[in-house]
Design a protein around this motif. Structure first.
Motif, PDB file in Angstrom:
ATOM      1  N   TYR A 126       0.782  -1.299   0.112  1.00 13.26           N
ATOM      2  CA  TYR A 126       0.029  -0.083  -0.104  1.00 13.26           C
ATOM      3  C   TYR A 126       1.018   1.395  -0.128  1.00 13.26           C
ATOM      4  O   TYR A 126       1.754   1.364   0.905  1.00 13.26           O
ATOM      5  N   PRO A 127       0.798   2.092  -1.034  1.00  8.26           N
ATOM      6  CA  PRO A 127       1.689   3.481  -1.110  1.00  8.26           C
ATOM      7  C   PRO A 127       1.180   4.556  -0.126  1.00  8.26           C
ATOM      8  O   PRO A 127      -0.100   5.155  -0.315  1.00  8.26           O
ATOM      9  N   VAL A 128       1.825   4.762   0.907  1.00  4.84           N
ATOM     10  CA  VAL A 128       1.313   5.777   1.825  1.00  4.84           C
ATOM     11  C   VAL A 128       1.831   6.986   1.401  1.00  4.84           C
ATOM     12  O   VAL A 128       2.980   7.154   0.912  1.00  4.84           O
ATOM     13  N   GLN A 129       1.022   8.339   1.265  1.00  5.90           N
ATOM     14  CA  GLN A 129       1.348   9.475   0.711  1.00  5.90           C
ATOM     15  C   GLN A 129       2.203  10.269   2.195  1.00  5.90           C
ATOM     16  O   GLN A 129       1.331  10.420   2.757  1.00  5.90           O
ATOM     17  N   SER A 134       5.878   9.500  -1.794  1.00  3.09           N
ATOM     18  CA  SER A 134       5.165   8.119  -1.693  1.00  3.09           C
ATOM     19  C   SER A 134       5.956   6.990  -1.095  1.00  3.09           C
ATOM     20  O   SER A 134       7.217   6.747  -1.676  1.00  3.09           O
ATOM     21  N   LYS A 135       5.543   6.140  -0.137  1.00  7.67           N
ATOM     22  CA  LYS A 135       6.356   5.206   0.635  1.00  7.67           C
ATOM     23  C   LYS A 135       5.250   4.003   0.576  1.00  7.67           C
ATOM     24  O   LYS A 135       4.454   3.849   1.284  1.00  7.67           O
ATOM     25  N   PRO A 136       5.878   2.896  -0.397  1.00 12.31           N
ATOM     26  CA  PRO A 136       5.210   1.665  -0.332  1.00 12.31           C
ATOM     27  C   PRO A 136       5.316   0.895   1.040  1.00 12.31           C
ATOM     28  O   PRO A 136       6.667   0.739   1.346  1.00 12.31           O
ATOM     29  N   VAL A 137       4.378   0.563   1.810  1.00  8.95           N
ATOM     30  CA  VAL A 137       4.474  -0.413   2.670  1.00  8.95           C
ATOM     31  C   VAL A 137       3.625  -1.741   2.554  1.00  8.95           C
ATOM     32  O   VAL A 137       2.788  -1.931   2.130  1.00  8.95           O
ATOM     33  N   LEU A 138       4.410  -2.699   3.273  1.00  9.37           N
ATOM     34  CA  LEU A 138       3.529  -4.227   3.381  1.00  9.37           C
ATOM     35  C   LEU A 138       2.271  -4.063   4.303  1.00  9.37           C
ATOM     36  O   LEU A 138       2.481  -3.373   5.437  1.00  9.37           O
TER      37      LEU A 138
END
Ligand SMILES: Nc1nc2c(ncn2[C@@H]2O[C@H](COP(=O)(O)OP(=O)(O)OP(=O)(O)O)[C@@H](O)[C@H]2O)c(=O)[nH]1
Ligand SMILES: Nc1ncnc2c1ncn2[C@@H]1O[C@H](COP(=O)(O)OP(=O)(O)OP(=O)(O)O)[C@@H](O)[C@H]1O
Length: 267
Positions: A126-129, A134-138
């Motif tokens: 899930y890409p967190v803004q 943007s930072k993708p986290v599992l």
């Protein structure tokens, strides 16, 4: 501790868990507003505690600088459904979403765990803004029925209390309890199916009743009064007997009579 700023590290996971929870709750409300059956009963979410992350990293031999990829459930969402079929429908709805990417799935329903554990898991990215971009986290999305959740909650707290040292006879009984919970799910699903079938039969019979009555009206329109009155009597009998099959046959007969009437035949 390892000198890491855990507060900062966990921020995107907290954001991911919060946002996913809000979005999935919105999905539930949207389905309800459309008057569609909502397959979601309720949703919870959490971020793993630091002590639990460290314990899991040690247990799975994940080096601390690889935690982001090595531990998939730092952000966790849990979706509770009424019926087993709903689980697969929710999984489908999640797969179709454009705001996350499916990484992989684990079907612990068909392939339940040795403990008796059942649930459907989706590991998503899930890409967190953030303010830095943007930072993708599992994140881990667990989907289960209320009965599966009941079992897993109790089993989890027993394991916690006995520090994963449950006596063999307790493990055996928990396995049996998991079977009983699944049997309950299966039974509830078949009761639901019976209701759905009954509703379909009812809808089908209302359609055929309306059709026959309209056809009789048409015969009156063609001034085939005697014929129409005879069909009306037969309709009354079949309707009282709830004979849907007989009503279908009657409809075919009236259609043939209407054909003759349309071509100017006699009654
Ligand atoms: N109550 C309960 N929950 C389970 C069990 N097995 C798995 N889970 C839940 O499912 C999550 C993911 O489990 P797994 O798919 O086995 O994943 P894993 O991350 O490789 O391993 P663990 O988290 O150590 O079990 C766990 O963190 C639990 O929340 C079980 O036997 N009992
Ligand atoms: N995906 C999830 N969504 C919501 N709650 C969860 C999820 N996974 C675990 N939990 C709950 O979070 C609480 C803390 O559990 P914890 O994070 O230590 O993990 P666990 O998943 O049970 O174990 P593990 O360390 O093996 O992953 C428990 O009540 C657990 O049921």
């Amino acid at each position: 501790m390892d000198g890491r700023d855990w507060g900062k590290f966990l921020l995107p996971y907290e954001q991911a868990a919060e946002e996913l929870k809000v979005k999935l709750k919105a999905l539930r409300s949207e389905l309800k507003a459309r008057d569609e059956y909502a397959p979601i009963e309720f949703i919870t979410g959490r971020v793993k505690r630091v002590s639990s992350i460290l314990e899991k990293a040690r247990r799975l031999s994940v080096p601390l600088d690889r935690i982001e990829m090595g531990i998939e459930d730092i952000a966790g969402i849990r979706i509770m459904c009424q019926f087993v079929d709903d689980i697969y429908r929710v999984a489908d709805l999640i797969r179709q979403r454009k705001d996350l990417t499916l990484v992989y799935e684990k079907d612990y329903i068909t392939h339940y765990k040795e403990s008796g554990y059942r649930s459907y898991h989706l590991i998503v990215e899930y890409p967190v803004q953030t303010s830095l971009g943007s930072k993708p986290v599992l994140a881990e999305i667990q989907i289960r029925t209320l009965a599966m959740n009941f079992w897993a909650t109790i089993e989890h707290s027993l394991n916690y209390k006995y520090r994963d040292q449950l006596p063999t006879h307790v493990r055996d009984r928990l396995r049996k309890a998991a079977e009983a919970a699944f049997l309950l799910d299966t039974e509830m699903s078949s009761i639901r199916q019976e209701i759905v079938d009954a509703q379909q039969d009812f809808e089908e019979s209302s359609v055929i009743v309306r059709r026959v009555l309209n056809e009789i009206q048409e015969l009156y329109f063609f001034r085939r009064v005697r014929e129409a009155a005879q069909f009306q009597l037969r309709f009354n009998e079949l309707w009282e007997q709830d004979d849907v099959w007989g009503l279908k046959e009657l409809s075919l007969e009236i259609q043939a009579a209407l054909d003759r009437a349309g071509k100017g035949g006699t009654s």
